[in-house]
Scaffold this motif. Sequence first.
Motif, mmCIF file in Angstrom:
data_model
loop_
_atom_site.group_PDB
_atom_site.id
_atom_site.type_symbol
_atom_site.label_atom_id
_atom_site.label_comp_id
_atom_site.label_asym_id
_atom_site.label_seq_id
_atom_site.Cartn_x
_atom_site.Cartn_y
_atom_site.Cartn_z
ATOM 1 N N PRO A 97 -68.704 -18.416 38.941
ATOM 2 C CA PRO A 97 -69.464 -19.630 38.632
ATOM 3 C C PRO A 97 -68.600 -20.893 38.598
ATOM 4 O O PRO A 97 -69.123 -21.993 38.591
ATOM 5 C CB PRO A 97 -70.049 -19.339 37.238
ATOM 6 N N ARG A 98 -67.297 -20.733 38.614
ATOM 7 C CA ARG A 98 -66.397 -21.891 38.657
ATOM 8 C C ARG A 98 -65.931 -22.198 40.086
ATOM 9 O O ARG A 98 -65.046 -23.023 40.290
ATOM 10 C CB ARG A 98 -65.209 -21.677 37.735
ATOM 11 N N GLY A 99 -66.493 -21.476 41.064
ATOM 12 C CA GLY A 99 -66.201 -21.773 42.457
ATOM 13 C C GLY A 99 -65.025 -21.038 43.051
ATOM 14 O O GLY A 99 -64.583 -21.351 44.156
ATOM 15 N N GLU A 100 -64.484 -20.030 42.358
ATOM 16 C CA GLU A 100 -63.343 -19.263 42.876
ATOM 17 C C GLU A 100 -63.860 -18.098 43.706
ATOM 18 O O GLU A 100 -64.593 -17.246 43.198
ATOM 19 C CB GLU A 100 -62.503 -18.730 41.716
ATOM 20 N N LEU A 101 -63.487 -18.058 44.970
ATOM 21 C CA LEU A 101 -63.876 -16.950 45.828
ATOM 22 C C LEU A 101 -62.870 -15.823 45.640
ATOM 23 O O LEU A 101 -61.675 -16.000 45.825
ATOM 24 C CB LEU A 101 -63.910 -17.388 47.303
ATOM 25 N N HIS A 102 -63.376 -14.665 45.225
ATOM 26 C CA HIS A 102 -62.530 -13.484 45.079
ATOM 27 C C HIS A 102 -62.451 -12.804 46.442
ATOM 28 O O HIS A 102 -63.457 -12.654 47.121
ATOM 29 C CB HIS A 102 -63.116 -12.522 44.043
ATOM 30 N N THR A 103 -61.258 -12.404 46.823
ATOM 31 C CA THR A 103 -61.041 -11.805 48.139
ATOM 32 C C THR A 103 -60.182 -10.555 48.012
ATOM 33 O O THR A 103 -59.596 -10.298 46.953
ATOM 34 C CB THR A 103 -60.313 -12.796 49.076
ATOM 35 N N THR A 104 -60.069 -9.826 49.111
ATOM 36 C CA THR A 104 -59.184 -8.652 49.105
ATOM 37 C C THR A 104 -57.742 -9.077 48.847
ATOM 38 O O THR A 104 -56.957 -8.306 48.296
ATOM 39 C CB THR A 104 -59.265 -7.884 50.443
ATOM 40 N N GLU A 105 -57.398 -10.305 49.217
ATOM 41 C CA GLU A 105 -56.031 -10.790 49.037
ATOM 42 C C GLU A 105 -55.721 -11.168 47.592
ATOM 43 O O GLU A 105 -54.564 -11.119 47.174
ATOM 44 C CB GLU A 105 -55.760 -12.005 49.941
ATOM 45 N N ASN A 106 -56.724 -11.590 46.800
ATOM 46 C CA ASN A 106 -56.408 -12.071 45.454
ATOM 47 C C ASN A 106 -56.995 -11.230 44.315
ATOM 48 O O ASN A 106 -56.613 -11.418 43.168
ATOM 49 C CB ASN A 106 -56.821 -13.542 45.287
ATOM 50 N N ILE A 107 -57.882 -10.309 44.603
ATOM 51 C CA ILE A 107 -58.566 -9.603 43.521
ATOM 52 C C ILE A 107 -57.627 -8.699 42.723
ATOM 53 O O ILE A 107 -57.744 -8.593 41.502
ATOM 54 C CB ILE A 107 -59.807 -8.832 44.036
ATOM 55 N N ARG A 108 -56.684 -8.054 43.379
ATOM 56 C CA ARG A 108 -55.774 -7.156 42.660
ATOM 57 C C ARG A 108 -54.959 -7.933 41.628
ATOM 58 O O ARG A 108 -54.805 -7.498 40.482
ATOM 59 C CB ARG A 108 -54.855 -6.443 43.662
ATOM 60 N N ALA A 109 -54.444 -9.101 41.996
ATOM 61 C CA ALA A 109 -53.660 -9.913 41.059
ATOM 62 C C ALA A 109 -54.534 -10.380 39.892
ATOM 63 O O ALA A 109 -54.090 -10.399 38.738
ATOM 64 C CB ALA A 109 -53.051 -11.107 41.772
ATOM 65 N N ARG A 110 -55.772 -10.728 40.171
ATOM 66 C CA ARG A 110 -56.681 -11.178 39.103
ATOM 67 C C ARG A 110 -57.024 -10.030 38.159
ATOM 68 O O ARG A 110 -57.116 -10.224 36.953
ATOM 69 C CB ARG A 110 -57.928 -11.811 39.712
ATOM 70 N N LEU A 111 -57.222 -8.844 38.720
ATOM 71 C CA LEU A 111 -57.474 -7.660 37.881
ATOM 72 C C LEU A 111 -56.259 -7.359 37.003
ATOM 73 O O LEU A 111 -56.393 -7.067 35.813
ATOM 74 C CB LEU A 111 -57.777 -6.442 38.748
ATOM 75 N N ASN A 112 -55.069 -7.417 37.600
ATOM 76 C CA ASN A 112 -53.844 -7.157 36.840
ATOM 77 C C ASN A 112 -53.665 -8.156 35.702
ATOM 78 O O ASN A 112 -53.299 -7.779 34.584
ATOM 79 C CB ASN A 112 -52.618 -7.172 37.753
ATOM 80 N N MET A 113 -53.935 -9.433 35.968
ATOM 81 C CA MET A 113 -53.804 -10.463 34.934
ATOM 82 C C MET A 113 -54.834 -10.238 33.836
ATOM 83 O O MET A 113 -54.524 -10.328 32.641
ATOM 84 C CB MET A 113 -53.954 -11.864 35.531
ATOM 85 N N ARG A 114 -56.053 -9.906 34.204
ATOM 86 C CA ARG A 114 -57.106 -9.631 33.220
ATOM 87 C C ARG A 114 -56.702 -8.454 32.334
ATOM 88 O O ARG A 114 -56.803 -8.514 31.114
ATOM 89 C CB ARG A 114 -58.423 -9.328 33.928
ATOM 90 N N ASP A 115 -56.228 -7.382 32.959
ATOM 91 C CA ASP A 115 -55.818 -6.199 32.199
ATOM 92 C C ASP A 115 -54.629 -6.503 31.282
ATOM 93 O O ASP A 115 -54.576 -6.041 30.139
ATOM 94 C CB ASP A 115 -55.481 -5.040 33.139
ATOM 95 N N PHE A 116 -53.684 -7.281 31.786
ATOM 96 C CA PHE A 116 -52.522 -7.668 30.986
ATOM 97 C C PHE A 116 -52.961 -8.453 29.749
ATOM 98 O O PHE A 116 -52.531 -8.166 28.627
ATOM 99 C CB PHE A 116 -51.550 -8.501 31.832
ATOM 100 N N LEU A 117 -53.847 -9.442 29.935
ATOM 101 C CA LEU A 117 -54.316 -10.245 28.810
ATOM 102 C C LEU A 117 -55.129 -9.411 27.834
ATOM 103 O O LEU A 117 -55.032 -9.601 26.613
ATOM 104 C CB LEU A 117 -55.115 -11.448 29.315
#
Length: 151
Positions: free
Chosen positions: A92-112
């Motif tokens: 909803p903030r306009g960030e397109l999740h892609t195969t290139e960036n989703i793993r890093a976002r998942l890792n950051m979410r899990d870390f936090l």
Amino acid sequence: MKIWVDADACPGVVRDILFRAAVRTGTELTLVANQPLSAPAVDNITTLQVPRGFDAADDEIVRRLEPGDLVITGDIPLAAEVIEKGGHALSPRGELHTTENIRARLNMRDFLDTMRASGVDTGGGPAAFGQRDKQAFANSLDRFLASHLDS
């Protein structure tokens, strides 16, 4: 292509943008939530209420998703499942999740999540949804629709 909305936490202004885009383009739009939602009385816009329960809306979206569909969600694990199934995920903030960036976002979410679970203050949740977020979402949605409805 259909647009699916993880609507339980989707800001109203984002829903309004999606309603206008669906009417303008004729794209099927379905809001999925575990509570009743209102939507314009337009043939290509529907709501789907799922039973209450952890990730019930997410599971229903993934179950119905076809490759090439777009899912609007701020839920990173749902976005990862969508991408894995051949769909597209836009926050909803306009960030397109892609195969290139989703793993890093998942890792950051899990870390936090791990940090919070161990008692570390990670600074609270995301900033309040504002005009800049609304504009970023509208622009990203327009770019996505322009590039995917023509193909």
